[in-house]
Write an enzyme that holds these catalytic residues in place. Structure first.
Site, mmCIF file in Angstrom:
data_model
loop_
_atom_site.group_PDB
_atom_site.id
_atom_site.type_symbol
_atom_site.label_atom_id
_atom_site.label_comp_id
_atom_site.label_asym_id
_atom_site.label_seq_id
_atom_site.Cartn_x
_atom_site.Cartn_y
_atom_site.Cartn_z
ATOM 1 N N HIS A 1 0.795 -1.223 0.000
ATOM 2 C CA HIS A 1 0.000 0.000 0.000
ATOM 3 C C HIS A 1 0.835 1.285 0.000
ATOM 4 O O HIS A 1 0.290 2.358 -0.252
ATOM 5 C CB HIS A 1 -0.937 0.021 1.205
ATOM 6 C CG HIS A 1 -2.047 -0.983 1.125
ATOM 7 N ND1 HIS A 1 -3.033 -0.925 0.171
ATOM 8 C CD2 HIS A 1 -2.315 -2.072 1.886
ATOM 9 C CE1 HIS A 1 -3.874 -1.939 0.346
ATOM 10 N NE2 HIS A 1 -3.459 -2.647 1.374
ATOM 11 N N ARG B 1 6.469 -6.124 3.382
ATOM 12 C CA ARG B 1 5.163 -6.619 2.936
ATOM 13 C C ARG B 1 5.158 -6.462 1.419
ATOM 14 O O ARG B 1 5.077 -5.347 0.903
ATOM 15 C CB ARG B 1 3.996 -5.856 3.555
ATOM 16 C CG ARG B 1 2.662 -6.371 2.993
ATOM 17 C CD ARG B 1 1.459 -6.039 3.848
ATOM 18 N NE ARG B 1 1.048 -4.648 3.736
ATOM 19 C CZ ARG B 1 -0.097 -4.171 4.242
ATOM 20 N NH1 ARG B 1 -0.920 -4.986 4.901
ATOM 21 N NH2 ARG B 1 -0.396 -2.903 4.124
ATOM 22 N N ASP C 1 16.433 -10.479 -2.213
ATOM 23 C CA ASP C 1 17.734 -10.147 -2.778
ATOM 24 C C ASP C 1 18.249 -8.798 -2.295
ATOM 25 O O ASP C 1 19.463 -8.550 -2.274
ATOM 26 C CB ASP C 1 17.680 -10.159 -4.308
ATOM 27 C CG ASP C 1 17.701 -11.567 -4.887
ATOM 28 O OD1 ASP C 1 17.892 -12.534 -4.113
ATOM 29 O OD2 ASP C 1 17.518 -11.703 -6.111
ATOM 30 N N GLU D 1 -6.888 -12.672 5.374
ATOM 31 C CA GLU D 1 -7.662 -11.450 5.179
ATOM 32 C C GLU D 1 -8.973 -11.703 4.443
ATOM 33 O O GLU D 1 -9.550 -10.771 3.876
ATOM 34 C CB GLU D 1 -6.810 -10.432 4.401
ATOM 35 C CG GLU D 1 -5.522 -10.068 5.127
ATOM 36 C CD GLU D 1 -4.588 -9.186 4.330
ATOM 37 O OE1 GLU D 1 -4.503 -7.996 4.673
ATOM 38 O OE2 GLU D 1 -3.961 -9.674 3.369
ATOM 39 N N SER E 1 -8.662 -5.076 9.171
ATOM 40 C CA SER E 1 -9.499 -4.236 8.309
ATOM 41 C C SER E 1 -9.893 -4.956 7.028
ATOM 42 O O SER E 1 -11.056 -4.921 6.607
ATOM 43 C CB SER E 1 -8.770 -2.929 7.983
ATOM 44 O OG SER E 1 -8.640 -2.130 9.140
ATOM 45 N N ASP E 2 -8.932 -5.605 6.378
ATOM 46 C CA ASP E 2 -9.261 -6.364 5.174
ATOM 47 C C ASP E 2 -10.192 -7.526 5.492
ATOM 48 O O ASP E 2 -11.134 -7.801 4.740
ATOM 49 C CB ASP E 2 -7.988 -6.888 4.508
ATOM 50 C CG ASP E 2 -7.356 -5.863 3.582
ATOM 51 O OD1 ASP E 2 -8.080 -5.304 2.740
ATOM 52 O OD2 ASP E 2 -6.154 -5.612 3.698
#
Length: 263
Positions: free
Chosen positions: A50, A75, A89, A155, A180-181
């Site tokens: 996000h 994430r 990497d 989620e 929330s998701d």
């Protein structure tokens, strides 16, 4: 003495179910990342799902953590082999994989983060930052599959229904609950307080603990995080360089308006 390539202290704490404090890095700023790392957070979660992160500023955020004891986690935008490989990497100590809903998806997340010698499909390279540009290849290869944390996020209702199978996947170290998701996919827009959402969260907690996986989630502040740690969570993201700053700024401006308002 050279710093360890991967932060084994954090990975060992998480696998032992011990508490680790974490902060969200969502601004795309290596400066805020450095502030959190210097403040003493155990882990910094670089939010490529996000937040406005690209590979170059993700690299800079990881460099900002170097020497502080703060482990950079990422994430990734999706449960994708290329995204996991690129994050690792760069030197990520852990990967937070969003929106995992089935056993197969959890197995894929693990495979994306492991080399073929450990049953995975991660490509190997000897020139990237993780191996210090070729200077410490043998050391990294020997410890990467052991030390890198793989955490999958539940989620969706499908993920809740399949949580026992997901949590049983070998190589999944932790289960992250995205409140929330999860609540939104259950029909309650960003409202995890609803009773059915709370029941779903309790089910995830039970199954994760039964399979020996650590639990992770978010909290708005330390007071909320403390309650979660007391419940047995090991990894709680309780500060953010976006919402924490915006809340503090808003509060300061409101205090100014109240105390210095013109008649």
């Amino acid at each position: 003495m050279r710093e360890d390539l991967l932060n084994r202290t954090v990975s060992e704490k998480l696998r032992a179910g011990r508490p680790v404090c974490a902060a969200w890095a969502q601004l795309g700023s290596n400066v805020s990342a450095e502030i959190f790392a210097e403040a003493g957070f155990d882990a910094l979660i670089i939010d490529m799902e996000h937040g406005p992160w690209d590979m170059q500023n993700t690299l800079a955020a990881m460099q900002a953590c170097k020497g502080t004891g703060c482990a950079p986690f990422v994430r990734v935008p999706w449960n994708d082999m290329v995204w996991c490989k690129r994050a690792l990497d760069l030197g990520a100590a852990g990967v937070h994989v969003p929106y995992v809903s089935t056993r197969e998806e959890a197995e894929n997340a693990v495979r994306f983060c492991k080399y073929p010698t450990a049953g995975g499909v991660r490509g190997i390279a000897g020139s990237q930052r993780a191996v210090r540009y070729g200077l410490r290849k043998a050391e990294y290869y020997a410890g990467a599959d052991r030390d890198i944390i793989v955490m999958v996020a539940i989620e969706s209702p499908e993920g809740v229904a399949n949580i026992a199978e997901i949590a049983a996947v070998e190589g999944v170290d932790g289960i992250f609950i995205g409140p929330s998701d999860l609540s939104t996919t259950m029909g309650h827009l960003a409202d995890p307080s609803q009773p059915d959402v709370q029941e779903a969260i309790a089910k995830i907690e039970r199954e994760a603990k039964a399979q020996g996986k650590f639990l992770g989630t978010i909290a708005p502040d330390w007071a909320g995080a403390k309650k979660l740690y007391d419940k047995g969570y090991s990894l709680v993201y309780f500060m953010s360089d976006t919402t924490t700053l915006s809340a503090a700024a808003h509060s300061a401006v409101e205090a100014f308006r109240q105390d210095c308002a013109e008649d």
